[in-house]
Design an enzyme around this catalytic site. Structure first.
Site, PDB file in Angstrom:
ATOM      1  N   ASP A   8       0.815  -1.223   0.000  1.00 36.00           N
ATOM      2  CA  ASP A   8       0.000   0.000   0.000  1.00 36.00           C
ATOM      3  C   ASP A   8       0.855   1.282   0.000  1.00 36.00           C
ATOM      4  OD1 ASP A   8      -1.379  -2.310   0.854  1.00 36.00           O
ATOM      5  OD2 ASP A   8      -2.937  -1.121   1.803  1.00 36.00           O
ATOM      6  N   GLU A  39      -4.698   2.416  -2.828  1.00 38.73           N
ATOM      7  CA  GLU A  39      -5.927   2.981  -2.233  1.00 38.73           C
ATOM      8  C   GLU A  39      -5.666   4.111  -1.237  1.00 38.73           C
ATOM      9  OE1 GLU A  39      -8.269   0.490   0.281  1.00 38.73           O
ATOM     10  OE2 GLU A  39      -6.683   0.361   1.769  1.00 38.73           O
ATOM     11  N   ASN A  67     -10.991  -1.092   0.444  1.00 35.94           N
ATOM     12  CA  ASN A  67     -12.091  -0.332   1.033  1.00 35.94           C
ATOM     13  C   ASN A  67     -11.926   1.180   0.909  1.00 35.94           C
ATOM     14  OD1 ASN A  67      -9.900  -1.039   2.820  1.00 35.94           O
ATOM     15  ND2 ASN A  67     -11.012  -0.052   4.480  1.00 35.94           N
ATOM     16  N   HIS A  68     -10.671   1.673   0.833  1.00 41.98           N
ATOM     17  CA  HIS A  68     -10.470   3.124   0.766  1.00 41.98           C
ATOM     18  C   HIS A  68     -10.551   3.706  -0.642  1.00 41.98           C
ATOM     19  CE1 HIS A  68      -9.782   3.783   4.961  1.00 41.98           C
ATOM     20  NE2 HIS A  68      -8.845   2.852   5.011  1.00 41.98           N
TER      21      HIS A  68
HETATM   22 FE   FE2 Z   1      -7.561  -0.966   3.108  1.00 43.05          FE
END
Ligand code: FE2
Length: 257
Positions: A8, A39, A67-68
């Site tokens: 990430d 994300e 999710n982001h």
């Molecule tokens: Fe996440």
């Protein structure tokens, strides 16, 4: 086929270390394809068109998310554009974006776990239906499994062993030391880790995070500043059968030789 999968990328510090390290790494290690979770790329929350282009210009071929991805609405129209951006495949039907793409005969899939996460469609059955729908099936399939719980990620690795070339976890921002190739040829790591500020709490400003823990009131969490770490894995895959031959961590952090 040699693939680099980057953990990430957190805000501008994360984008900057990618642009400074990746071109040389790509050349030195003779990497064919680079995938990164983006994300948290735009100010630590979501992705924008310009930050996506920045990552692609740095040498990333496919941007995955989780999710982001919904945190910055500016990206929504681009989830259905030509840009190689994925969101988890197991969102309900009708949600913007796509959960997989094929580039240079390699299929990249983005999947999200459910334990301590949103109640999406079952990720195990989502993979079953995707894999059974492919005709012909690409020999190399890479999955970014975005999730919180280690157990769900390891379980998914056993479930997909021999059916995908690699399953790598993202989301926790903490690199794990359990790289392995499962018996039927699936390369695995529970979490790629995080590419961004080293002196932070999983990428966010430590003082702001501490304030949130100490007061239990909502606190905005800016991306931390200072020197950065880079977390990734390098995977070698036999293109004739899609089986992974090896998976090794490629990490750097301040002070590391
Ligand atoms: Fe996440």
């Amino acid at each position: 086929m040699r693939v680099l999968m980057i953990g990430d990328i957190m805000g501008k510090p994360g984008r900057d270390i990618v642009s400074s390290l990746l071109p040389r790494l790509r050349e030195e290690r003779q990497i064919d394809l680079v995938i990164a979770n983006g994300e948290n790329t735009a100010g630590g929350r979501g992705l924008t068109e310009s930050t996506a282009h920045e990552l692609l210009d740095s040498g990333i071929d496919v941007i995955t998310s989780g999710n982001h991805i919904w945190d910055n609405k500016e990206i929504l129209p681009f989830l259905d554009s030509h840009l190689p951006i994925l969101r988890p495949i197991n969102y309900p039907v009708g949600v913007a974006g796509r959960g997989y793409l094929i580039t240079r005969d390699v299929m990249v899939v983005n999947l999200m776990a459910r334990t301590f996460m949103a109640s999406l469609d079952c990720p195990f059955r989502a993979m079953d239906s995707l894999l059974s729908s492919l005709d012909p099936k690409p020999s190399i399939i890479l999955v970014d499994f975005h999730g919180e719980a280690t157990s769900e990620k390891v379980a998914m690795a056993w479930y997909l062993d021999g059916r995908v070339s690699a399953l790598v976890g993202t989301h926790t921002h903490v690199a794990t030391a359990d790289t392995r190739v499962f018996p039927k040829g699936t390369a695995y790591v529970t979490d790629l880790g995080m590419t961004g500020p080293y002196n932070s709490v999983i990428g966010s400003d430590k003082d702001a995070v501490l304030k949130r823990f100490l007061t239990q009131i909502p606190v905005t969490l800016p991306v931390a500043t200072g020197p950065c770490q880079f977390n990734s894995v390098l995977i070698d895959i036999d293109p004739t059968n899609g089986r992974a031959k090896s998976i090794v961590r490629v990490d750097t952090h301040p002070g590391k030789e």
